[in-house]
Design an enzyme around this catalytic site. Structure first.
Site, mmCIF file in Angstrom:
data_model
loop_
_atom_site.group_PDB
_atom_site.id
_atom_site.type_symbol
_atom_site.label_atom_id
_atom_site.label_comp_id
_atom_site.label_asym_id
_atom_site.label_seq_id
_atom_site.Cartn_x
_atom_site.Cartn_y
_atom_site.Cartn_z
ATOM 1 N N ALA A 109 43.056 105.402 -60.724
ATOM 2 C CA ALA A 109 42.496 106.621 -61.301
ATOM 3 C C ALA A 109 43.497 107.535 -61.989
ATOM 4 C CB ALA A 109 41.768 107.403 -60.217
ATOM 5 N N ALA A 110 44.740 107.568 -61.529
ATOM 6 C CA ALA A 110 45.683 108.546 -62.075
ATOM 7 C C ALA A 110 45.864 108.348 -63.588
ATOM 8 C CB ALA A 110 47.037 108.416 -61.375
ATOM 9 N N PRO A 111 45.943 109.409 -64.373
ATOM 10 C CA PRO A 111 46.001 110.825 -63.988
ATOM 11 C C PRO A 111 44.646 111.476 -63.722
ATOM 12 C CG PRO A 111 46.223 110.631 -66.356
ATOM 13 C CD PRO A 111 46.122 109.229 -65.825
ATOM 14 N N GLY A 112 43.563 110.734 -63.773
ATOM 15 C CA GLY A 112 42.295 111.266 -63.278
ATOM 16 C C GLY A 112 41.266 111.654 -64.317
ATOM 17 N N LYS A 114 39.359 109.786 -66.315
ATOM 18 C CA LYS A 114 38.111 109.018 -66.264
ATOM 19 C C LYS A 114 37.326 109.350 -64.997
ATOM 20 C CE LYS A 114 40.121 105.304 -68.993
ATOM 21 N NZ LYS A 114 41.551 105.642 -68.718
ATOM 22 N N ARG A 137 51.233 110.451 -58.331
ATOM 23 C CA ARG A 137 50.345 110.593 -59.488
ATOM 24 C C ARG A 137 48.974 111.147 -59.097
ATOM 25 N NH1 ARG A 137 49.501 105.990 -63.084
ATOM 26 N NH2 ARG A 137 49.396 107.525 -64.742
ATOM 27 N N ASP A 176 40.398 100.069 -64.397
ATOM 28 C CA ASP A 176 41.229 100.418 -65.560
ATOM 29 C C ASP A 176 42.672 100.129 -65.134
ATOM 30 O OD1 ASP A 176 42.174 101.471 -67.924
ATOM 31 O OD2 ASP A 176 41.981 103.551 -67.285
ATOM 32 N N CYS A 229 44.635 99.419 -71.832
ATOM 33 C CA CYS A 229 45.017 100.059 -73.095
ATOM 34 C C CYS A 229 46.077 99.186 -73.774
ATOM 35 C CB CYS A 229 45.499 101.489 -72.877
ATOM 36 S SG CYS A 229 46.774 101.668 -71.635
#
Lengths: 306, 158
Positions: A109-112, A114, A137, A176, A229
């Site tokens: 999740a970081a940096p959060g 999404k 993070r 992700d 990404c």
């Protein structure tokens, strides 16, 4: 700097446009915190300071801010009225189309951003488990959640591939995964200092473990989303194909497309490898198509009885 | 999750609702939990967290309770701000910038304030931006360092 990208020439539709896009600074994208205000209210507040925004045709709550704006110091940001997030990174959560009350896991999740996007989509109902293996993070995740007023977030710190199966089931899971981040080079040029090929050995196992875990944690009929990404097929189509090959059920491929947002289909061949023809339902985002970073998304619906 | 008892929940929520003049049903659909002895967090009632891995946090930090008068967190202040009707101080842009630099401010005649003591929401225009302790005419700055701005920076500039 762009030498490491040369190997993608056969799969980029307009190489010169791709290169031109990479030379330009990345536009600053933000979305309104609709728990607190409407997009129009944020835009009106910015307009009072002569800050003109550009609409995104495909996302009703997002907009592009001027390049020169110090977005993190604006009063609207401090007041939690908007969140800054790269346009391409908005795509997976937008396509997940979650409903109020859903239970969702964001594995890395970081940096959060999404996770926050998910929480707002759920209108502060249900549950978003924002997990990351980096405790440091996670501070950014909590900081964003606090500023935006998120009551439906649960923050956990665990290696995503090791999240216990009993923590499920989830209605949807976003994987992700950590990647070579080639697609972020407009924001972070150092992402292209080394070829993605150098990271594959290090990251490939992790990426496969995380996606495989997502398929174990999702409920029957639930949604699994794999995102990176990077442009590297070795981190995208290869990983998806390898994990699907290990499953003892066949998930349904969900078409990853958004009206008004240009994208390319996932590859069905790369080098000497042929993938499942359904791989074309994945989404490849190239920077020159929407003036964004690069992204890859694959979406699957798990069978009701798997 | 360590839920706050119904009696204590009612006490905390009534305090916040009455202090800031919130609608009677404002906290319907929410519950309070106590992650530790100092802090109360607020969660939506249908939150369904995981047992393992053990959560680092759940929901929104709501009140700091290890003090004589519970202090509302800045996160909760921003959350209730649009619905609050009292215990609010409204600052000019210049003074809001100073507040964002974490300065204590002596209350001035131009600051709009409807109470003379205790925790107050800090607003600029219609936007709730922080929380302060008003004591002896001074707004004691409670603005989080992470959300502060540097010297020479304005939250209102382009």
């Amino acid at each position: 700097m762009f030498e490491v990208l040369e190997r993608y020439k056969p799969i980029v539709d307009d190489w010169n446009a791709f290169m031109d896009a990479l030379e330009r600074p990345l536009p600053t994208c933000a979305w309104a915190n609709t728990l607190r205000v409407s997009r129009d209210d944020v835009v009106a507040s910015l307009a009072q300071a002569d800050i003109e925004v550009r609409e995104l045709g495909w996302h009703p709550d997002a907009f592009i801010l001027p390049e020169t704006l110090s977005v993190g110091n604006r009063i609207e940001f401090i007041a939690g009225l908007y969140q800054v997030q790269e346009e391409a990174a908005l795509v997976p959560v937008h396509m997940m189309n979650m409903s109020e009350g859903d239970r969702v896991l964001d594995m890395c999740a970081a940096p959060g951003n999404k996770s926050a996007q998910l929480c707002v989509t759920l209108s502060n109902t249900g549950t978003v488990v924002a997990n990351d293996r980096s405790y440091q993070r996670l501070r950014a995740v909590r900081n964003t959640a606090d500023r935006l007023g998120l009551t439906n977030i649960v923050v956990t710190c665990e290696d995503a591939g090791n999240i216990p199966d009993r923590s499920g089931p989830f209605d949807a899971i976003l994987a992700d995964v950590p990647c070579s981040c080639e697609g972020t080079s407009r924001k972070n040029p150092s992402a292209l200092k080394v070829s993605a090929l150098d990271s594959i050995a290090k990251l490939g196992g992790t990426q496969r473990a995380i996606l495989a875990k997502a398929f174990r944690l999702v409920r029957p009929g639930g949604l699994v989303v794999y995102a990176t990404c990077t442009y590297a097929p070795e981190e995208n189509e290869d990983v998806v194909q390898d994990v699907l090959d290990t499953l003892d059920f066949e998930p349904e491929w969900v078409d990853a497309r958004i009206d008004g947002f240009v994208s390319s289909p996932g590859l069905t061949t790369w080098n000497d490898r042929e993938y499942d023809p359904h791989m074309s339902s994945c989404m490849r985002v190239w920077p020159h198509h929407n003036d964004t970073g690069g992204f890859f998304v694959a979406m699957f619906r798990v069978p009701e009885a798997s | 999750m360590n839920f706050v008892s119904p009696e204590d929940s009612d006490r905390y929520l009534t305090f916040v609702r009455e202090r800031w003049g919130l609608p009677d049903d404002f906290f319907e659909g929410y519950r309070l939990i106590a992650p530790n002895t100092k802090t109360i967090n607020i969660i939506n009632a249908d939150l369904n967290p995981v047992d393992e891995p053990s959560p680092e946090s759940c929901g929104l930090p709501f009140l700091r309770v290890k003090m004589i008068i519970p202090k509302i967190t800045t996160a909760a202040a921003l959350w209730i701000g649009p619905h609050a009707t009292k215990a609010i101080v409204t600052l000019s842009k210049d003074r809001t910038d100073r507040f964002f630099r974490r300065e204590d401010l002596e209350l001035q005649p131009e600051d709009v304030c409807d109470v003379d003591y205790g925790y107050v929401l800090v607003k600029c225009g219609e936007m709730t931006v922080s929380v302060a302790l008003l004591k002896d005419g001074i707004l004691q700055n409670m603005h989080p360092k992470a959300w502060s701005i540097g010297e020479g920076i304005s939250a209102f500039s382009f």
